[in-house]
Design a protein around this motif. Sequence first.
Motif, short mmCIF file in Angstrom:
data_model
loop_
_atom_site.label_atom_id
_atom_site.label_comp_id
_atom_site.label_asym_id
_atom_site.label_seq_id
_atom_site.Cartn_x
_atom_site.Cartn_y
_atom_site.Cartn_z
N ASN A 87 0.81 -1.23 0.00
CA ASN A 87 0.00 0.00 0.00
C ASN A 87 0.85 1.28 0.00
O ASN A 87 0.33 2.37 -0.17
N ASP A 88 2.17 1.16 0.21
CA ASP A 88 3.11 2.29 0.12
C ASP A 88 2.80 3.42 1.11
O ASP A 88 3.25 4.54 0.92
N PHE A 89 2.05 3.17 2.15
CA PHE A 89 1.77 4.20 3.14
C PHE A 89 3.07 4.68 3.78
O PHE A 89 3.95 3.87 4.05
N PRO A 90 3.25 5.98 4.05
CA PRO A 90 2.32 7.10 3.84
C PRO A 90 2.66 7.94 2.62
O PRO A 90 2.35 9.13 2.58
N HIS A 91 3.33 7.36 1.62
CA HIS A 91 3.80 8.14 0.48
C HIS A 91 2.66 8.58 -0.44
O HIS A 91 1.53 8.08 -0.35
N SER A 92 2.99 9.47 -1.35
CA SER A 92 1.98 10.06 -2.23
C SER A 92 1.40 9.06 -3.22
O SER A 92 0.33 9.28 -3.78
N ASP A 93 2.10 7.94 -3.48
CA ASP A 93 1.59 6.89 -4.37
C ASP A 93 0.73 5.88 -3.62
O ASP A 93 0.30 4.88 -4.22
N SER A 94 0.50 6.09 -2.35
CA SER A 94 -0.18 5.09 -1.53
C SER A 94 -1.64 4.87 -1.94
O SER A 94 -2.32 5.79 -2.40
N THR A 95 -2.10 3.64 -1.72
CA THR A 95 -3.51 3.30 -1.94
C THR A 95 -4.33 3.47 -0.66
O THR A 95 -5.54 3.25 -0.67
N TRP A 96 -3.68 3.82 0.44
CA TRP A 96 -4.34 4.05 1.73
C TRP A 96 -5.24 5.28 1.63
O TRP A 96 -4.85 6.27 0.99
N PRO A 97 -6.42 5.29 2.21
CA PRO A 97 -7.04 4.26 3.05
C PRO A 97 -8.06 3.40 2.29
O PRO A 97 -8.98 2.85 2.90
N TRP A 98 -7.89 3.30 0.97
CA TRP A 98 -8.89 2.61 0.14
C TRP A 98 -8.37 1.28 -0.41
O TRP A 98 -8.89 0.78 -1.40
N SER A 99 -7.34 0.70 0.22
CA SER A 99 -6.70 -0.47 -0.36
C SER A 99 -7.66 -1.63 -0.57
O SER A 99 -7.68 -2.26 -1.65
N ARG A 100 -8.45 -1.96 0.42
CA ARG A 100 -9.34 -3.11 0.28
C ARG A 100 -10.39 -2.88 -0.82
O ARG A 100 -10.67 -3.78 -1.62
N GLU A 101 -10.96 -1.69 -0.87
CA GLU A 101 -11.93 -1.40 -1.92
C GLU A 101 -11.30 -1.51 -3.29
O GLU A 101 -11.91 -2.04 -4.24
N LEU A 102 -10.07 -1.01 -3.42
CA LEU A 102 -9.36 -1.08 -4.70
C LEU A 102 -9.09 -2.53 -5.09
O LEU A 102 -9.33 -2.95 -6.23
N LEU A 103 -8.60 -3.32 -4.14
CA LEU A 103 -8.25 -4.71 -4.42
C LEU A 103 -9.47 -5.56 -4.75
O LEU A 103 -9.38 -6.50 -5.55
N LEU A 104 -10.59 -5.25 -4.15
CA LEU A 104 -11.80 -6.02 -4.46
C LEU A 104 -12.14 -5.93 -5.94
O LEU A 104 -12.58 -6.91 -6.55
N GLY A 105 -11.92 -4.77 -6.54
CA GLY A 105 -12.18 -4.62 -7.96
C GLY A 105 -11.08 -5.16 -8.84
O GLY A 105 -11.35 -5.73 -9.91
N GLN A 106 -9.83 -5.03 -8.41
CA GLN A 106 -8.71 -5.43 -9.26
C GLN A 106 -8.44 -6.94 -9.24
O GLN A 106 -7.81 -7.45 -10.15
N THR A 107 -8.88 -7.64 -8.21
CA THR A 107 -8.55 -9.06 -8.09
C THR A 107 -9.73 -9.98 -8.33
O THR A 107 -9.65 -11.18 -8.08
N ALA A 108 -10.84 -9.45 -8.83
CA ALA A 108 -12.06 -10.26 -8.97
C ALA A 108 -11.86 -11.46 -9.90
O ALA A 108 -12.55 -12.47 -9.76
N HIS A 109 -10.94 -11.36 -10.85
CA HIS A 109 -10.72 -12.45 -11.81
C HIS A 109 -9.73 -13.50 -11.30
O HIS A 109 -9.54 -14.53 -11.95
N LEU A 110 -9.11 -13.26 -10.16
CA LEU A 110 -8.11 -14.19 -9.64
C LEU A 110 -8.77 -15.31 -8.84
O LEU A 110 -9.86 -15.17 -8.30
N SER A 111 -8.05 -16.43 -8.75
CA SER A 111 -8.52 -17.52 -7.90
C SER A 111 -8.29 -17.16 -6.44
O SER A 111 -7.50 -16.25 -6.13
#
Length: 401
Positions: free
Chosen positions: A357-381
């Motif tokens: 999640n790269d916290f606390p840098h400007s490229d971080s996905t925090w605090p939305w990491s789980r929401e982001l991953l739910l969409g990006q990993t839906a096709h994975l096993s």
Amino acid sequence: MNSVTNPILDTIDATSGVAANNSLPKGLISADSHVTEPPHCYIDYIDPAYRDRAPRIATGDDGGDAFVIDGMPGTVPMGIVAAAGKDPRDIRKGETRFADLHRGGWDGAARVADQERDGIAGEIIYPSVGMVLCNHPDADFKHACMWAYNRWLSEEFIAAAPDRLFGVGQTAVRSVPETIEEFRRFKEWGFRGVMMPGNPATEEDYDSPVFDPLWEAAVDLGLPVSFHILTSRSDGANSVGSAGQRISAHRGPPQNAAQALLKSIQDIVGTFVWGRVFERHPQLRLVCVEADAGWLPHFAYRMDHGYKRHRFWMKMGDMERLPSEYLAENVYLTFQDDWTAFRVIDMVNPRRLMWANDFPHSDSTWPWSRELLLGQTAHLSEQQKRWILRDNAAGLYGIGW
């Protein structure tokens, strides 16, 4: 004209349909997170001989705080170092005071609350100012600063939550024997890996057989070696010559330097593969940190192409395995919101990808990491999700929850 938007929130919105039917494993691990070194980090913990020169925070003309490092051009602005969660339109290079930053950047106890908010259970911890120090031209000063950081990290930050914060030690690599002793001390202190500068402070580069005892020690101690972006002399923003002057490492506008960050990591990987380091040390594990991963399939193809087509006239000799096989076995890659990494899952070894999640840098996905991953990993096993979001990091760093 493209409107300015928040790419994380845009992706979450665009993938909300598939995210609704997806789930994530418990105990997510960020394989690349950072601290914001506090004002006393270097001053209080550095060798007294260097205390007058220790990196310290100063307030600029714009009212913002930045770390000033003796012997380095420019400063390290806090506004960029700790901008996690900000809308891109609100990120400022300056105009930011240390007191206004995420407390979890330097307070380990507060960091646990940041983890809970992002829905993760643990983080592999890297420095921020320490990344810039990797390119300091004075190896002895660099060594003193890095050991000040190591002491602060061990005694203050990680000590607050040792079951959720996992440290990576810094070394200046002044000599192989000294670095081996540092590796042993890292192990004794409970660090889980070692962050190497992109360029060692030795006459020989990392592919030299001179370094073989160090790689043997890394394997014996179970310490992966990490190379982070912005820690090599070819990294653009942090490029510094032998006299401490700023040097240009990219063509064109400043934005083009972002591409050089990936190339510097690729150059390091190529040095280890073509230098036969993995051939001599098949159990060595190298981590490419924050350089994304979607580029790996093509990079592996190009290495194999060069080997198969050009090794004869280049007189490189035969290798025991194809370059792509060393990449697939010995090299780990971390990434934040690189959606292409998830899309090329069938073209890479999924056991060597690690989300962060790269916290606390400007490229971080925090605090939305789980929401982001739910969409990006839906096709994975389910297995692939467990590997990339938790198990690969847990296995590599010996996290046994």
